[in-house]
Design an enzyme around this catalytic site. Structure first.
Site, short mmCIF file in Angstrom:
data_model
loop_
_atom_site.label_atom_id
_atom_site.label_comp_id
_atom_site.label_asym_id
_atom_site.label_seq_id
_atom_site.Cartn_x
_atom_site.Cartn_y
_atom_site.Cartn_z
CE LYS A 1 -1.12 -1.61 -0.90
NZ LYS A 1 -2.12 -1.04 0.01
P1 NAD Z 1 -4.65 8.54 -5.12
O1 NAD Z 1 -3.81 8.15 -6.27
O2 NAD Z 1 -6.12 8.61 -5.28
O3 NAD Z 1 -4.19 9.96 -4.54
C1 NAD Z 1 -2.87 10.31 -4.25
C2 NAD Z 1 -2.80 11.83 -4.34
O4 NAD Z 1 -1.51 12.26 -3.91
C3 NAD Z 1 -3.01 12.34 -5.76
O5 NAD Z 1 -3.92 13.43 -5.74
C4 NAD Z 1 -1.60 12.78 -6.17
O6 NAD Z 1 -1.60 13.84 -7.11
C5 NAD Z 1 -1.04 13.22 -4.84
N1 NAD Z 1 0.43 13.27 -4.84
C6 NAD Z 1 1.30 12.55 -5.59
N2 NAD Z 1 2.56 12.93 -5.33
C7 NAD Z 1 2.48 13.90 -4.39
C8 NAD Z 1 3.45 14.69 -3.72
N3 NAD Z 1 4.74 14.56 -3.95
N4 NAD Z 1 3.01 15.58 -2.80
C9 NAD Z 1 1.70 15.73 -2.55
N5 NAD Z 1 0.73 15.02 -3.18
C10 NAD Z 1 1.12 14.12 -4.08
O7 NAD Z 1 -4.24 7.54 -3.95
P2 NAD Z 1 -5.07 7.15 -2.66
O8 NAD Z 1 -5.84 5.92 -2.98
O9 NAD Z 1 -5.76 8.35 -2.12
O10 NAD Z 1 -3.89 6.70 -1.68
C11 NAD Z 1 -3.14 7.62 -0.92
C12 NAD Z 1 -2.48 6.89 0.23
O11 NAD Z 1 -3.48 6.24 1.01
C13 NAD Z 1 -1.48 5.80 -0.15
O12 NAD Z 1 -0.45 5.76 0.81
C14 NAD Z 1 -2.30 4.54 -0.07
O13 NAD Z 1 -1.50 3.39 0.16
C15 NAD Z 1 -3.17 4.86 1.12
N6 NAD Z 1 -4.40 4.07 1.19
C16 NAD Z 1 -5.35 4.11 0.22
C17 NAD Z 1 -6.51 3.37 0.35
C18 NAD Z 1 -7.64 3.44 -0.65
O14 NAD Z 1 -8.71 2.89 -0.36
N7 NAD Z 1 -7.49 4.07 -1.78
C19 NAD Z 1 -6.69 2.55 1.46
C20 NAD Z 1 -5.71 2.52 2.45
C21 NAD Z 1 -4.58 3.28 2.30
#
Ligand code: NAD
Length: 478
Positions: free
Chosen positions: A109
């Site tokens: 990561k």
């Molecule tokens: P992203 O940046 O696209 O979205 C995150 C969202 O959360 C944003 O809309 C942001 O405004 C919102 N946010 C930020 N602070 C917040 C708060 N305090 N309360 C509520 N919402 C809040 O990120 P993502 O890629 O969707 O990732 C989200 C989670 O999923 C993370 O934990 C990441 O590790 C996990 N994840 C992502 C992927 C991927 O393919 N993108 C894969 C596996 C796991």
């Protein structure tokens, strides 16, 4: 920022506690348990970029948790709160996640301490390229050794810059495009990667609702149709999960929690309308057709059937866990429930579909993208028309029957059109993802229901994953 109270274990300690719970009921050779648990190495880099007339220094990390299989794989996160503990926790989860869904990678990561909202696109490109350069020159970005992907704060745009940076540094590497996944289609990406993690959450829930015993554990009946859902974070993962669940499975999304508060509407919210509002206004504040609460996290505590934390770690912790009402929580984000809160929920009988499985759709489709890059051919390119030609044979026979039987039988109106279409890349990717999510869930389910000492899906997931990592070490003679 992690919302967990300071008297709770850190994110990495939480992951270790959950790991320890699983290994305490496994039979591993002495010492192997520690070998699997510890993080192999974390590289910290501080680099300067000249921006707006002065040099700004940034701190980034790339952590390699386990190299029992190479390349190692894991996203790169851009957020102000990124730190070594978090990156190491996420790298460990990647090891277990890849093992659970049988993606042939070790766990890694990366993260950069930055608030992407403070920089314009050109500045972000300079920063991302410089970070990629620092990692690539140490083989921490490499098609055979370490393959990043998007995570919070990064997406296709950043992955395209990283791929291009690597290619510039390795001009004769024919597999250069496989150095990173989550790229745009026109830069070596794969159809269905952007939606993959949210799509995986949908497939996971569908599999959960296929088994009565699982539903009973959560005190539920029926199907996904009509279930109420609250989602935290309408970013890549949360948006796609909520969209597919509401548009394709009949779920009602009653609450959406974002960084600037939460929306609530008992009748259900339109996911695309909220997403458009966020893109235009930078948050959910002011969105019509819903009640807005400035204290967003409070909406986690509202009544709903399914709670989907899809933003940050530590949001369900000892400070609020006693007020959480959902009987089914699917961890779309990594680490949204602290180890302490996990204990409380487990004792209460709340069913938790754990992060290492629930959000594995991303790495699964990343695996397909990596294979596509290495094979230099799009999935389906060789078979599609041949498949269609064979289907054509059956359809023309059916048409003959249709004519012969007159009013007594006829083909369903859109059967011909649907059946004739050979699968393109997107259909194949979705089929591969669905298969992966089902099989991995079934492996957890088996342990969950068949072992008396396992009472939750998270422990089951760890057991399945750790057994696979241990088998890989044993095969190496360790
Ligand atoms: P992203 O940046 O696209 O979205 C995150 C969202 O959360 C944003 O809309 C942001 O405004 C919102 N946010 C930020 N602070 C917040 C708060 N305090 N309360 C509520 N919402 C809040 O990120 P993502 O890629 O969707 O990732 C989200 C989670 O999923 C993370 O934990 C990441 O590790 C996990 N994840 C992502 C992927 C991927 O393919 N993108 C894969 C596996 C796991």
């Amino acid at each position: 920022m992690s919302a967990a109270p300071t008297n709770e274990p850190t994110f990495r300690e939480s992951v270790d506690l959950m790991f320890n719970r699983a290994v305490s009921i496994m039979d591993l050779p002495p010492g192997l348990e520690e070998k699997i648990r510890v993080c192999n190495a974390t590289y910290t880099v501080r680099f300067g970029v000249r921006l707006r007339g002065r040099i700004q220094t940034f701190t980034g990390y790339r952590s390699v948790h386990s190299e029992h299989m190479e390349p190692v794989k894991g996203g790169i996160r851009f957020a102000p709160s990124v730190n070594q503990d978090e990156v190491e926790a996420l790298a460990a989860l990647m090891t277990y996640k890849c093992a659970l869904v049988e993606a042939p990678f070790g766990g890694s990561k990366g993260g950069l301490c930055i608030d992407p909202r403070e920089f314009d696109a050109h500045e972000m490109e300079q920063i991302t390229r410089r970070f990629a350069y620092e990692l690539a020159k140490r083989d921490l970005i490499h098609p055979a050794q370490n393959v990043p992907a998007p995570d919070m704060g990064t997406g296709e745009r950043e992955m395209a810059w990283i791929a291009d940076q690597y290619a510039r540094m390795n001009t004769t590497d024919i597999n250069a495009r496989a150095c990173v996944t989550g790229k745009p289609l026109n830069a070596g990406g794969i159809a269905g990667r952007v939606e993959a993690t949210g799509r995986g959450v949908q497939y996971a829930l569908r599999e959960f609702f296929r088994d009565k015993r699982d539903m009973e554990q959560a005190g539920m009946t029926g199907s996904l149709d009509g279930k109420t859902v609250i989602v935290q974070g309408l970013g890549n993962v949360g948006y796609h999960a909520a969209k597919f669940l509401s548009e394709e499975d009949g779920c009602r999304i009653t609450g959406i929690i974002e960084h600037d508060g939460a929306l609530f509407n008992e009748e259900g919210l339109s996911i695309d309308a909220v997403r458009e509002w966020i893109v235009k206004h930078g948050g959910v504040t002011g969105f019509p057709d819903a009640a807005h609460t400035a204290e967003g996290a409070a909406v986690l505590e509202e009544e709903c059937d399914i709670l989907i934390p899809a933003a940050l770690e530590g949001v369900i912790n000892l400070g609020n866990v006693h007020r959480i009402k959902a009987s089914l929580i699917i961890e779309a984000a990594n680490g949204p429930i602290t180890a302490g809160a996990d204990d409380v929920l487990r004792n209460k009988g709340t069913v938790i579909i754990p992060d290492m499985y629930a959000n594995a759709g991303g790495v699964t489709v990343s695996y397909f993208e990596w294979v596509k890059n290495l094979s230099h051919i799009r999935f389906g390119r060789m078979q599609r028309r041949q498949e269609e030609a064979r289907h054509e044979l059956i359809v023309s026979e059916l048409e003959r029957l249709d004519e012969m039987l007159g009013d007594r039988w006829s083909m369903t109106p859109d059967f011909k059109q649907k059946y004739l279409r050979g699968a393109g890349e997107l259909e194949l990717v979705r089929s591969g993802l669905d298969d992966t999510m089902r099989i991995a869930y079934q492996s957890m389910r088996e342990v969950w229901h068949e072992r008396e000492d396992v009472t939750d899906l998270r422990t089951a997931a760890y057991i399945v994953a750790i057994e696979k990592v241990a088998a890989a070490y044993r095969a190496k003679g360790l």
